[in-house]
Design a protein around this motif. Structure first.
Motif, PDB file in Angstrom:
ATOM      1  N   ILE A 117       0.818  -1.219   0.000  1.00 54.42           N
ATOM      2  CA  ILE A 117       0.000   0.000   0.000  1.00 54.42           C
ATOM      3  C   ILE A 117       0.846   1.259   0.000  1.00 54.42           C
ATOM      4  CG2 ILE A 117      -1.675   1.347   1.318  1.00 54.42           C
ATOM      5  CD1 ILE A 117      -2.792  -1.316   2.368  1.00 54.42           C
ATOM      6  N   PHE A 118       1.847   1.304   0.888  1.00 52.96           N
ATOM      7  CA  PHE A 118       2.571   2.561   1.130  1.00 52.96           C
ATOM      8  C   PHE A 118       3.959   2.623   0.485  1.00 52.96           C
ATOM      9  CE2 PHE A 118      -0.408   2.109   4.703  1.00 52.96           C
ATOM     10  CZ  PHE A 118      -1.079   3.306   4.602  1.00 52.96           C
ATOM     11  N   GLN A 119       4.435   1.480  -0.038  1.00 49.20           N
ATOM     12  CA  GLN A 119       5.764   1.442  -0.660  1.00 49.20           C
ATOM     13  C   GLN A 119       6.858   1.883   0.312  1.00 49.20           C
ATOM     14  OE1 GLN A 119       6.298   0.160  -3.985  1.00 49.20           O
ATOM     15  NE2 GLN A 119       4.261  -0.511  -3.365  1.00 49.20           N
ATOM     16  N   ARG A 120       6.736   1.446   1.554  1.00 50.23           N
ATOM     17  CA  ARG A 120       7.755   1.704   2.567  1.00 50.23           C
ATOM     18  C   ARG A 120       7.675   0.604   3.613  1.00 50.23           C
ATOM     19  NH1 ARG A 120       6.364   7.468   4.899  1.00 50.23           N
ATOM     20  NH2 ARG A 120       5.737   7.918   2.763  1.00 50.23           N
ATOM     21  N   LYS A 121       8.760   0.435   4.388  1.00 51.56           N
ATOM     22  CA  LYS A 121       8.837  -0.687   5.321  1.00 51.56           C
ATOM     23  C   LYS A 121       8.324  -0.365   6.715  1.00 51.56           C
ATOM     24  CE  LYS A 121      12.751  -2.946   3.036  1.00 51.56           C
ATOM     25  NZ  LYS A 121      14.145  -3.437   3.204  1.00 51.56           N
ATOM     26  N   THR A 122       8.354   0.891   7.097  1.00 50.81           N
ATOM     27  CA  THR A 122       7.941   1.268   8.447  1.00 50.81           C
ATOM     28  C   THR A 122       6.906   2.387   8.401  1.00 50.81           C
ATOM     29  OG1 THR A 122       9.552   3.048   8.825  1.00 50.81           O
ATOM     30  CG2 THR A 122      10.317   0.780   9.171  1.00 50.81           C
ATOM     31  N   ALA A 123       6.284   2.638   9.568  1.00 44.64           N
ATOM     32  CA  ALA A 123       5.283   3.698   9.681  1.00 44.64           C
ATOM     33  C   ALA A 123       5.894   5.001  10.186  1.00 44.64           C
ATOM     34  CB  ALA A 123       4.167   3.253  10.609  1.00 44.64           C
ATOM     35  N   ASN A 124       7.218   5.087  10.144  1.00 46.85           N
ATOM     36  CA  ASN A 124       7.873   6.329  10.559  1.00 46.85           C
ATOM     37  C   ASN A 124       7.363   7.499   9.726  1.00 46.85           C
ATOM     38  OD1 ASN A 124       9.363   4.845  12.364  1.00 46.85           O
ATOM     39  ND2 ASN A 124      11.217   4.806  11.126  1.00 46.85           N
ATOM     40  N   ASN A 125       7.010   8.583  10.395  1.00 42.56           N
ATOM     41  CA  ASN A 125       6.517   9.809   9.744  1.00 42.56           C
ATOM     42  C   ASN A 125       5.186   9.602   9.025  1.00 42.56           C
ATOM     43  OD1 ASN A 125       8.795  11.430  10.505  1.00 42.56           O
ATOM     44  ND2 ASN A 125       9.966  10.456   8.869  1.00 42.56           N
ATOM     45  N   LEU A 126       4.441   8.597   9.435  1.00 38.48           N
ATOM     46  CA  LEU A 126       3.102   8.384   8.893  1.00 38.48           C
ATOM     47  C   LEU A 126       2.093   8.429  10.029  1.00 38.48           C
ATOM     48  CD1 LEU A 126       3.120   5.517   6.213  1.00 38.48           C
ATOM     49  CD2 LEU A 126       2.699   7.950   5.854  1.00 38.48           C
ATOM     50  N   SER A 127       1.020   9.154   9.836  1.00 39.65           N
ATOM     51  CA  SER A 127      -0.076   9.182  10.803  1.00 39.65           C
ATOM     52  C   SER A 127      -1.384   9.094  10.034  1.00 39.65           C
ATOM     53  CB  SER A 127      -0.053  10.467  11.640  1.00 39.65           C
ATOM     54  OG  SER A 127       1.024  10.468  12.548  1.00 39.65           O
ATOM     55  N   ASP A 157     -13.983   9.177   6.048  1.00 36.42           N
ATOM     56  CA  ASP A 157     -12.849   8.540   5.379  1.00 36.42           C
ATOM     57  C   ASP A 157     -11.619   8.582   6.284  1.00 36.42           C
ATOM     58  OD1 ASP A 157     -14.306   8.025   3.121  1.00 36.42           O
ATOM     59  OD2 ASP A 157     -13.352   9.556   1.867  1.00 36.42           O
ATOM     60  N   VAL A 158     -10.842   7.508   6.258  1.00 34.08           N
ATOM     61  CA  VAL A 158      -9.552   7.485   6.941  1.00 34.08           C
ATOM     62  C   VAL A 158      -8.496   7.951   5.949  1.00 34.08           C
ATOM     63  CG1 VAL A 158      -7.820   6.048   8.094  1.00 34.08           C
ATOM     64  CG2 VAL A 158     -10.263   5.580   8.434  1.00 34.08           C
ATOM     65  N   VAL A 159      -7.688   8.925   6.354  1.00 28.49           N
ATOM     66  CA  VAL A 159      -6.629   9.425   5.485  1.00 28.49           C
ATOM     67  C   VAL A 159      -5.276   9.220   6.155  1.00 28.49           C
ATOM     68  CG1 VAL A 159      -8.077  11.101   4.310  1.00 28.49           C
ATOM     69  CG2 VAL A 159      -6.879  11.781   6.400  1.00 28.49           C
ATOM     70  N   PHE A 160      -4.252   9.031   5.333  1.00 24.40           N
ATOM     71  CA  PHE A 160      -2.904   8.793   5.819  1.00 24.40           C
ATOM     72  C   PHE A 160      -2.018   9.968   5.423  1.00 24.40           C
ATOM     73  CE2 PHE A 160      -5.054   4.786   5.344  1.00 24.40           C
ATOM     74  CZ  PHE A 160      -4.777   4.147   6.534  1.00 24.40           C
ATOM     75  N   ILE A 161      -1.267  10.474   6.394  1.00 27.01           N
ATOM     76  CA  ILE A 161      -0.538  11.732   6.252  1.00 27.01           C
ATOM     77  C   ILE A 161       0.959  11.489   6.415  1.00 27.01           C
ATOM     78  CG2 ILE A 161      -0.256  14.063   7.183  1.00 27.01           C
ATOM     79  CD1 ILE A 161      -3.106  13.759   8.362  1.00 27.01           C
TER      80      ILE A 161
END
Length: 228
Positions: A118-128, A151-155
């Motif tokens: 989904i996010f093309q990254r390995k960790t949730a660092n800097n994602l909320s 809606d749920v949004v990811f920042i």
């Protein structure tokens, strides 16, 4: 220890952590930790992260008990990636902004494989994540790229300035907002509500300099429920 604040203080003392250190380890603000210790907050949004940083179960931290189902990851191996709601209090300049949005969903757990897909990254660092409140960003004629109430949004919170045209979470004149921003000549920004019934705003250069950016929205997850 009958209260959350007492248990938090005890656990912090056992780990030798101060408020700033615990806030950093749990991905929240020192204001949030202080509010818990002072009895202002009863159910912290980042309770799981705080409990994990202290090596205690969430059940014990919130309720003072270990029996029953516990969400603690202590003592077991887990590779899940947990996304939590953006802290509802945000430091902005010399003040603190209350971010008002629904908190019907507190966290979402992903497998590492799905998270990467989904996010093309390995960790949730800097994602909320946050939950959209209201329909000012909803265009019924363009649902795919607009935002609907609930809606749920990811920042991506690593983006702390205007980079390119897109949807941003930001604070302006003491108000937290999620709007589409578009660059204009003269270092101005066009503030767009996707809902066609809302008027577009133009922020002049001196106003743009007053914006406190929370981050740029990168994904959305519609959350509509239907009776079956």
């Amino acid at each position: 220890m009958k209260t959350l604040s007492e248990r938090l203080l005890f656990a912090m003392q056992q780990k030798g952590l101060n408020q700033a250190e615990l806030a950093s380890m749990s991905g929240t603000s020192q204001v949030t930790i202080s509010n818990i210790l002072n009895g202002v907050t009863d159910v912290p949004r980042k309770g799981l992260e705080i409990a994990n940083a202290l090596d205690v179960s969430l059940n014990w931290l919130l309720n003072g008990t270990e029996d029953g189902v516990t969400i603690s990851t202590k003592g077991r191996k887990t590779d899940s990636i947990i996304m939590t709601l953006l802290d509802n209090r945000l430091a902005a300049g010399d003040g603190v902004i209350n971010l008002e949005y629904p908190d019907t969903i507190r966290s979402i757990e992903f497998s590492p494989e799905k998270f990467m897909e989904i996010f093309q990254r390995k960790t949730a660092n800097n994602l909320s994540m946050a939950i959209i409140d209201g329909n000012s960003m909803y265009d019924p004629n363009n649902e795919e790229i607009s935002l609907k109430h609930g809606d749920v949004v990811f920042i991506d919170t690593s983006i702390q300035e205007f980079k390119n045209d897109g949807i941003y979470a930001f604070v302006f004149e003491g108000q937290a907002r999620i709007k589409r921003l578009q660059y204009m000549s003269g270092y101005r920004l066009k503030v767009i509500s996707d809902n066609p019934t809302y008027e577009t705003e133009i922020l002049e250069k001196e106003q743009v300099e007053q914006i406190h950016f929370i981050g740029q929205l990168i994904k959305k997850m519609p959350m509509e429920m239907f009776d079956l």
